[in-house]
Design a protein around this motif. Structure first.
Motif, short mmCIF file in Angstrom:
data_model
loop_
_atom_site.label_atom_id
_atom_site.label_comp_id
_atom_site.label_asym_id
_atom_site.label_seq_id
_atom_site.Cartn_x
_atom_site.Cartn_y
_atom_site.Cartn_z
N CYS A 1 0.83 -1.21 0.00
CA CYS A 1 0.00 0.00 0.00
C CYS A 1 0.86 1.26 0.00
N ARG B 1 1.09 4.33 -3.35
CA ARG B 1 0.89 5.78 -3.31
C ARG B 1 1.63 6.51 -4.44
N THR C 1 -0.50 7.62 9.50
CA THR C 1 -1.11 6.40 8.98
C THR C 1 -1.82 5.65 10.09
N SER D 1 -6.62 -3.22 8.24
CA SER D 1 -6.72 -1.95 7.54
C SER D 1 -5.40 -1.19 7.58
N LYS E 1 -4.41 2.83 6.25
CA LYS E 1 -4.92 4.01 5.56
C LYS E 1 -4.23 5.28 6.03
N LYS E 2 -3.92 6.13 5.07
CA LYS E 2 -3.37 7.44 5.40
C LYS E 2 -4.50 8.33 5.91
#
Length: 364
Positions: free
Chosen positions: A155, A159, A215, A231, A233-234
């Motif tokens: 992930c 980006r 994050t 999970s 996620k930023k």
């Protein structure tokens, strides 16, 4: 076919098939018989079903054929564009295929999928083929469904798909080098264990070197050792302190837990006082204190719902020592020794035929 027609009865020699409609998912029908469960999921004109008892599945198949002249298409292999194949070796074959496709079969191996140094946009470096980079990242993203150990690294590399450079390509190749050494790794779910819902959450403050954003990461377990959700996620906004970053991560994880809690009610499980483990005492204190302090009042109001859930006793917050923080695997790059420790704690094992036999004997 009208889904309401499923609410019929079986034959005299079969258990009664009364299917109450799911309160959360109206296309899900569930029936229980003598400790076994039969699940029926409807999608347009297709019916997918499964049971803990093969006899129930056979009886349901016969019932559908007799009452509605429906034909059985066999074991589920392909659905909504997703190929489904049950194999004791997990996704080792797919991992081998993408190693061959991207010319990484003869590469050197590494112990972790990501170096401990963070990536950045690297705008001054030499750009690389965007299509090739996206193809490699896309192949890895598909693999993350059964390989949580590469979620963070994959992930993070994703980006930079818009303008990848040599630095980013090297980072992606490192994931493939790690994959070569761990090609048989997969999640192992032992049977006959408890069924409690627990969660771990963490954040990495200002880890994004380009935007200084934090994050959030979280993992959810059923039965204490069966990973069912994770999970990475930023965060949407820039946290001004570590406490804020942890608090936002706490709220996001709580939202995921509440969704899972609601879904599980259709299966007959009702959870309250769900333990959530966080390694920030300050974030827990903020969540449990109804008073809004000046230091936190600028945080978006949507994150404050967690206070209500704590007060109602739906979730309980506990401090966990950083050493045992399982969510670390999804928020930061780690040294090899700690990385391997957390991978094993998530329930990942080397699923070779020999190891599978050993694991099966241990859980027998």
């Amino acid at each position: 076919m009208d889904s309401n027609k499923l609410q019929g009865s079986g034959t005299m020699n079969s258990p009664p098939f009364w299917f109450p409609k799911g309160s959360i998912d109206p296309t899900l029908f569930i029936t229980k018989h003598k400790g076994d469960i039969l699940l029926v999921q409807i999608y347009v004109y297709d019916i997918n079903f499964g049971s803990t008892n093969l006899k129930l599945s056979k009886q349901f198949e016969k019932l559908m054929h007799n009452k509605f002249e429906m034909s059985m298409m066999g074991e589920l292999k392909f659905f909504l564009g997703i190929q489904i194949h049950q194999s004791p070796r997990g996704q080792a074959k797919y991992a081998q295929e993408i190693l061959i496709k991207h010319g990484m079969t003869s590469c050197d191996i590494v112990g972790t999928p990501m170096a401990t140094k963070h990536l950045d946009a690297d705008l001054s470096r030499t750009p690389v083929d965007q299509i090739k980079y996206q193809s490699m990242v896309g192949a890895l993203m598909y693999l993350t469904t059964s390989r949580p150990d590469i979620v963070h690294a994959t992930c993070y590399c994703a980006r930079y798909q818009a303008k990848p450079t040599e630095k980013h390509l090297t980072a992606v190749k490192r994931i493939f080098r790690y994959l070569k050494d761990t090609i048989n790794m997969g999640l192992w779910y032992p049977k006959d264990t408890s069924f409690e819902l627990t969660t771990f959450l963490d954040s990495d403050h200002a880890c994004c070197l380009d935007l200084c954003k934090s994050t959030s990461g979280g993992v959810q377990f059923l039965g204490g050792d069966k990973l069912v959700s994770r999970s990475f996620k930023k965060q949407d906004f820039t946290s001004m302190s570590l406490v804020e970053a942890e608090y936002v991560s706490l709220s996001a994880c709580c939202a995921q837990v509440l969704w899972m809690r609601t879904q599980l009610t259709d299966y007959g499980f009702h959870f309250d006082k769900i333990p959530m483990y966080c390694d920030s005492k300050a974030a827990i204190a903020t969540s449990c204190n109804p008073v809004q302090h000046s230091r936190t009042k600028h945080i978006d109001v949507r994150y404050y719902f967690i206070k209500e859930k704590v007060e109602k006793g739906i979730v309980e917050l506990f401090i966990v020592e950083t050493e045992y923080q399982l969510a670390d695997l999804f928020t930061k790059a780690l040294p090899e020794e700690r990385f391997k420790y957390l991978v094993r704690r998530l329930g990942m094992r080397c699923l070779t035929p020999e190891e599978l036999e050993v694991l099966a004997n241990e859980s027998a």
